[in-house]
Design a protein around this motif. Structure first.
Motif, PDB file in Angstrom:
ATOM      1  N   ALA A  58       0.830  -1.207   0.000  1.00  0.00           N
ATOM      2  CA  ALA A  58       0.000   0.000   0.000  1.00  0.00           C
ATOM      3  C   ALA A  58       0.865   1.258   0.000  1.00  0.00           C
ATOM      4  CB  ALA A  58      -0.925   0.006   1.207  1.00  0.00           C
ATOM      5  N   ASP A  59       2.151   1.104   0.341  1.00  0.00           N
ATOM      6  CA  ASP A  59       3.073   2.241   0.394  1.00  0.00           C
ATOM      7  C   ASP A  59       3.795   2.471  -0.937  1.00  0.00           C
ATOM      8  OD1 ASP A  59       4.263   4.360   1.931  1.00  0.00           O
ATOM      9  OD2 ASP A  59       6.105   3.184   2.061  1.00  0.00           O
ATOM     10  N   LEU A  60       3.452   1.710  -1.983  1.00  0.00           N
ATOM     11  CA  LEU A  60       4.106   1.904  -3.280  1.00  0.00           C
ATOM     12  C   LEU A  60       3.805   3.299  -3.823  1.00  0.00           C
ATOM     13  CD1 LEU A  60       3.392  -1.469  -5.154  1.00  0.00           C
ATOM     14  CD2 LEU A  60       5.527  -0.757  -4.073  1.00  0.00           C
ATOM     15  N   LEU A  61       4.842   3.960  -4.324  1.00  0.00           N
ATOM     16  CA  LEU A  61       4.635   5.244  -4.992  1.00  0.00           C
ATOM     17  C   LEU A  61       3.861   5.045  -6.290  1.00  0.00           C
ATOM     18  CD1 LEU A  61       8.109   6.925  -4.455  1.00  0.00           C
ATOM     19  CD2 LEU A  61       5.910   7.906  -3.774  1.00  0.00           C
ATOM     20  N   PHE A  62       4.288   4.055  -7.074  1.00  0.00           N
ATOM     21  CA  PHE A  62       3.604   3.700  -8.316  1.00  0.00           C
ATOM     22  C   PHE A  62       3.050   2.300  -8.129  1.00  0.00           C
ATOM     23  CE2 PHE A  62       6.977   6.692  -9.451  1.00  0.00           C
ATOM     24  CZ  PHE A  62       6.230   7.684 -10.062  1.00  0.00           C
ATOM     25  N   ASP A  63       1.723   2.177  -8.213  1.00  0.00           N
ATOM     26  CA  ASP A  63       1.101   0.888  -7.951  1.00  0.00           C
ATOM     27  C   ASP A  63       1.282  -0.057  -9.135  1.00  0.00           C
ATOM     28  OD1 ASP A  63      -0.731   1.799  -9.836  1.00  0.00           O
ATOM     29  OD2 ASP A  63      -2.376   2.051  -8.406  1.00  0.00           O
ATOM     30  N   ILE A  64       0.757  -1.260  -8.979  1.00  0.00           N
ATOM     31  CA  ILE A  64       0.990  -2.297  -9.991  1.00  0.00           C
ATOM     32  C   ILE A  64       0.450  -1.905 -11.365  1.00  0.00           C
ATOM     33  CG2 ILE A  64       0.406  -4.680 -10.621  1.00  0.00           C
ATOM     34  CD1 ILE A  64       0.676  -5.308  -7.568  1.00  0.00           C
ATOM     35  N   PRO A  65      -0.762  -1.377 -11.477  1.00  0.00           N
ATOM     36  CA  PRO A  65      -1.213  -0.946 -12.812  1.00  0.00           C
ATOM     37  C   PRO A  65      -0.288   0.102 -13.437  1.00  0.00           C
ATOM     38  CG  PRO A  65      -3.081  -1.108 -11.331  1.00  0.00           C
ATOM     39  CD  PRO A  65      -1.848  -1.260 -10.486  1.00  0.00           C
ATOM     40  N   ALA A  66       0.182   1.056 -12.628  1.00  0.00           N
ATOM     41  CA  ALA A  66       1.082   2.083 -13.162  1.00  0.00           C
ATOM     42  C   ALA A  66       2.400   1.471 -13.628  1.00  0.00           C
ATOM     43  CB  ALA A  66       1.337   3.151 -12.100  1.00  0.00           C
ATOM     44  N   LEU A  67       2.904   0.487 -12.902  1.00  0.00           N
ATOM     45  CA  LEU A  67       4.166  -0.154 -13.283  1.00  0.00           C
ATOM     46  C   LEU A  67       4.020  -0.922 -14.592  1.00  0.00           C
ATOM     47  CD1 LEU A  67       5.411  -1.513  -9.830  1.00  0.00           C
ATOM     48  CD2 LEU A  67       6.181   0.542 -11.032  1.00  0.00           C
ATOM     49  N   ILE A  68       2.952  -1.703 -14.704  1.00  0.00           N
ATOM     50  CA  ILE A  68       2.756  -2.481 -15.931  1.00  0.00           C
ATOM     51  C   ILE A  68       2.573  -1.554 -17.124  1.00  0.00           C
ATOM     52  CG2 ILE A  68       1.206  -4.091 -17.118  1.00  0.00           C
ATOM     53  CD1 ILE A  68       0.589  -5.257 -14.304  1.00  0.00           C
ATOM     54  N   ALA A  69       1.749  -0.532 -16.956  1.00  0.00           N
ATOM     55  CA  ALA A  69       1.521   0.410 -18.053  1.00  0.00           C
ATOM     56  C   ALA A  69       2.821   1.094 -18.439  1.00  0.00           C
ATOM     57  CB  ALA A  69       0.474   1.450 -17.643  1.00  0.00           C
ATOM     58  N   GLY A  70       3.583   1.536 -17.447  1.00  0.00           N
ATOM     59  CA  GLY A  70       4.826   2.231 -17.734  1.00  0.00           C
ATOM     60  C   GLY A  70       5.865   1.349 -18.413  1.00  0.00           C
ATOM     61  N   ALA A  71       6.053   0.152 -17.880  1.00  0.00           N
ATOM     62  CA  ALA A  71       7.057  -0.747 -18.444  1.00  0.00           C
ATOM     63  C   ALA A  71       6.703  -1.190 -19.856  1.00  0.00           C
ATOM     64  CB  ALA A  71       7.234  -1.965 -17.545  1.00  0.00           C
ATOM     65  N   SER A  72       5.403  -1.327 -20.134  1.00  0.00           N
ATOM     66  CA  SER A  72       4.969  -1.848 -21.431  1.00  0.00           C
ATOM     67  C   SER A  72       5.058  -0.820 -22.557  1.00  0.00           C
ATOM     68  CB  SER A  72       3.529  -2.366 -21.339  1.00  0.00           C
ATOM     69  OG  SER A  72       2.603  -1.299 -21.262  1.00  0.00           O
ATOM     70  N   GLN A  73       5.334   0.430 -22.221  1.00  0.00           N
ATOM     71  CA  GLN A  73       5.419   1.439 -23.279  1.00  0.00           C
ATOM     72  C   GLN A  73       6.658   1.247 -24.143  1.00  0.00           C
ATOM     73  OE1 GLN A  73       2.716   3.421 -23.734  1.00  0.00           O
ATOM     74  NE2 GLN A  73       1.996   2.185 -21.997  1.00  0.00           N
ATOM     75  N   THR A  74       7.707   0.636 -23.590  1.00  0.00           N
ATOM     76  CA  THR A  74       8.971   0.495 -24.318  1.00  0.00           C
ATOM     77  C   THR A  74       9.078  -0.835 -25.039  1.00  0.00           C
ATOM     78  OG1 THR A  74      10.051   1.910 -22.679  1.00  0.00           O
ATOM     79  CG2 THR A  74      11.479   0.534 -24.060  1.00  0.00           C
ATOM     80  N   MET A  75       8.730  -1.914 -24.345  1.00  0.00           N
ATOM     81  CA  MET A  75       8.931  -3.267 -24.884  1.00  0.00           C
ATOM     82  C   MET A  75       7.762  -4.136 -24.461  1.00  0.00           C
ATOM     83  SD  MET A  75      11.230  -5.030 -26.610  1.00  0.00           S
ATOM     84  CE  MET A  75      11.575  -6.760 -26.982  1.00  0.00           C
ATOM     85  N   PRO A  76       7.283  -5.024 -25.312  1.00  0.00           N
ATOM     86  CA  PRO A  76       6.203  -5.915 -24.873  1.00  0.00           C
ATOM     87  C   PRO A  76       6.636  -6.770 -23.680  1.00  0.00           C
ATOM     88  CG  PRO A  76       6.438  -5.985 -27.262  1.00  0.00           C
ATOM     89  CD  PRO A  76       7.622  -5.224 -26.741  1.00  0.00           C
ATOM     90  N   LEU A  77       5.769  -6.860 -22.690  1.00  0.00           N
ATOM     91  CA  LEU A  77       5.968  -7.785 -21.582  1.00  0.00           C
ATOM     92  C   LEU A  77       5.352  -9.108 -21.996  1.00  0.00           C
ATOM     93  CD1 LEU A  77       4.970  -5.448 -18.604  1.00  0.00           C
ATOM     94  CD2 LEU A  77       7.170  -5.655 -19.778  1.00  0.00           C
ATOM     95  N   LEU A  78       6.128 -10.179 -21.907  1.00  0.00           N
ATOM     96  CA  LEU A  78       5.724 -11.467 -22.463  1.00  0.00           C
ATOM     97  C   LEU A  78       5.175 -12.393 -21.392  1.00  0.00           C
ATOM     98  CD1 LEU A  78       8.857 -12.020 -24.748  1.00  0.00           C
ATOM     99  CD2 LEU A  78       6.662 -10.966 -25.364  1.00  0.00           C
ATOM    100  N   PRO A  79       4.349 -13.346 -21.785  1.00  0.00           N
ATOM    101  CA  PRO A  79       3.823 -14.307 -20.813  1.00  0.00           C
ATOM    102  C   PRO A  79       4.952 -14.979 -20.030  1.00  0.00           C
ATOM    103  CG  PRO A  79       2.674 -14.535 -22.897  1.00  0.00           C
ATOM    104  CD  PRO A  79       3.801 -13.580 -23.138  1.00  0.00           C
ATOM    105  N   GLY A  80       4.818 -14.964 -18.714  1.00  0.00           N
ATOM    106  CA  GLY A  80       5.829 -15.570 -17.852  1.00  0.00           C
ATOM    107  C   GLY A  80       6.901 -14.620 -17.387  1.00  0.00           C
ATOM    108  N   ASP A  81       6.987 -13.424 -17.974  1.00  0.00           N
ATOM    109  CA  ASP A  81       7.955 -12.430 -17.508  1.00  0.00           C
ATOM    110  C   ASP A  81       7.603 -12.015 -16.086  1.00  0.00           C
ATOM    111  OD1 ASP A  81       9.217 -12.534 -19.943  1.00  0.00           O
ATOM    112  OD2 ASP A  81       8.507 -10.573 -20.636  1.00  0.00           O
ATOM    113  N   ILE A  82       8.605 -11.546 -15.353  1.00  0.00           N
ATOM    114  CA  ILE A  82       8.339 -11.043 -14.006  1.00  0.00           C
ATOM    115  C   ILE A  82       8.718  -9.570 -13.917  1.00  0.00           C
ATOM    116  CG2 ILE A  82       8.401 -13.242 -12.800  1.00  0.00           C
ATOM    117  CD1 ILE A  82      11.272 -12.719 -12.015  1.00  0.00           C
ATOM    118  N   LEU A  83       7.882  -8.838 -13.204  1.00  0.00           N
ATOM    119  CA  LEU A  83       8.069  -7.415 -12.972  1.00  0.00           C
ATOM    120  C   LEU A  83       8.141  -7.202 -11.466  1.00  0.00           C
ATOM    121  CD1 LEU A  83       8.070  -4.378 -13.647  1.00  0.00           C
ATOM    122  CD2 LEU A  83       5.585  -4.509 -13.888  1.00  0.00           C
TER     123      LEU A  83
END
Length: 320
Positions: free
Chosen positions: A254-279
Motif C-alpha cells: 500500500a506504500d508503493l509510490l507507483f502501484d501495480i497498474p502504473a508499473l505495468i503500463a509504464g514498463a509496457s510502453q517500451t517493450m512488450p511484456l511477455l507471458p511468464g515475464d516477471i516485474l
C-alpha cells in the motif's frame, strides 16, 4: 530441505519441482502437489498457459489424479521468464528516509525540515513522475533450493524482498486501466544487490551499474509458488523479511509510490511484456544498507508476502 505450503492461503497454486535431472510443473493444493501435463494445462508449457491462463481449468483438477506429498519434493523457481524488469525507489517511506538522511547530512535543514521536504518531493513524483525501471538477467532466477553464494569480490551483498508480478497475456503499450488484465499471478523475489558496485567509481557521470551490482549467479531467488492473481491483493500485501529470525523488513505494498497498474503500463510502453515475464515492484525499507549489516556465510533469510508462502534462502561464502 523440507518443502511446506506455510503462508500459502490460495486454494491452489503452481510450482515447479525437481524430478531427477528434470524439472516438472505441478499443481499445489494443501500439502500435496499434482504433476501437470500439457494435456492438463491445455497448453504446451507454463508460459503458453499463462498467455491465456485458465485458472478454472486447473481448479477442476484439484483433488484429482496422482499427487505427491509436498514435503517429499524439492521445489525450484516457479517461473521461466524471458525478461525480468525491476523497479527502483518505489516505496514512499523508504525513499523519504533516504532523501531526508542525505539532506540532513548535506544541508542545514533539521531532520523535521528534511523529512517534510522529502515528503513533498515524493508526493510530486507520485503525481507527475514516472516509475524507474531497469532490467535483470533471467539466468539469475533460481529457486530457494539453490544456496545463495556470496561472491568473494565484495562484503556488502544486500537483500531486497519484493512482490513480483507474473505477466499473463502479452502487454504492449497498455493503459493503466487495462493493465491488471495482463497479470497472471504473483510470486516472491529477493533482489540481491552488491552495494559497492551500484555506482561506477571510474566514471561517475555514467551513474548506476545494475549489471554488476545485481546479476551474479543466483541473485534473484524466486518463489516457491506462483499464485493466481484472483487470490492475491497486490495493492495491500505485507512484505516481511527475517534475517536469522530477526525482522528486517516489514511493510505493505500500500506504500508503493507507483502501484501495480502504473508499473505495468509504464514498463509496457517500451517493450512488450511477455507471458511468464516477471516485474519486480520495489523493496521497502529495512535492507542491509539501512541496518549497516550485510549478508554473511551461514545467514538464513526467510521472506514472506501475504498469501504467497514462505521463501527460505541460505547464504554461503564463496570458496576461496
Amino acid at each position: 530441505m523440507t518443502t511446506t505450503s506455510a503462508g500459502l492461503t490460495a486454494p491452489f497454486a503452481l510450482a515447479r519441482y525437481r524430478d531427477g535431472d528434470a524439472v516438472r510443473l505441478g499443481l499445489v493444493a494443501g500439502d500435496r502437489i499434482r504433476p501437470l501435463t500439457a494435456e492438463d494445462l491445455g497448453a504446451s508449457d507454463l508460459n503458453a498457459f499463462l498467455a491465456a491462463s485458465d485458472w478454472d481449468r486447473l481448479a477442476a483438477l484439484v483433488g484429482t489424479g496422482e499427487s505427491l506429498p509436498l514435503a517429499d519434493v524439492v521445489l525450484t523457481a516457479p517461473v521461466e521468464p524471458r525478461q525480468v524488469l525491476q523497479t527502483g525507489a518505489n516505496y514512499r517511506e523508504h525513499v523519504i528516509e533516504l532523501v531526508a538522511a542525505g539532506l540532513t547530512q548535506n544541508s542545514d535543514r533539521t531532520p523535521e525540515e528534511a523529512r517534510a521536504f522529502a515528503s513533498s518531493m515524493m508526493d510530486e513524483r507520485k503525481a507527475n513522475g514516472e516509475p524507474y525501471f531497469f532490467i535483470g538477467l533471467p539466468a539469475c532466477v533460481v529457486g530457494d533450493d539453490v544456496p545463495l553464494v556470496l561472491p568473494g569480490y565484495s562484503e556488502v551483498h544486500d537483500w531486497e524482498l519484493e512482490l513480483a508480478v507474473v505477466i499473463g497475456r502479452e502487454a504492449f503499450q497498455v493503459s493503466r486501466e487495462d493493465a491488471l488484465e495482463h497479470v497472471a499471478g504473483y510470486t516472491i523475489v529477493n533482489d540481491i544487490t552488491t552495494r559497492d558496485l551500484v555506482f561506477r567509481k571510474d566514471m561517475k557521470e555514467i551513474g548506476t551499474d545494475w549489471y554488476r551490482a545485481k546479476n551474479a549467479p543466483g541473485f534473484l531467488p524466486t518463489g516457491p509458488f506462483l499464485v493466481p492473481a484472483p487470490f492475491i491483493d497486490g495493492a495491500d500485501a505485507t512484505v516481511r523479511l527475517e534475517l536469522n529470525g530477526e525482522v528486517m523488513q516489514n511493510s505493505s505494498t500500500a506504500d508503493l509510490l507507483f502501484d501495480i497498474p502504473a508499473l505495468i503500463a509504464g514498463a509496457s510502453q517500451t517493450m512488450p511484456l511477455l507471458p511468464g515475464d516477471i516485474l519486480l515492484t520495489g523493496s521497502p525499507a529495512g535492507n542491509g544498507q539501512h541496518w549497516k549489516r550485510f549478508l554473511r556465510d551461514g545467514d538464513v533469510m526467510t521472506g514472506s508476502i501475504s498469501g504467497l508462502g514462505t521463501q527460505i534462502v541460505r547464504c554461503v561464502g564463496e570458496a576461496s
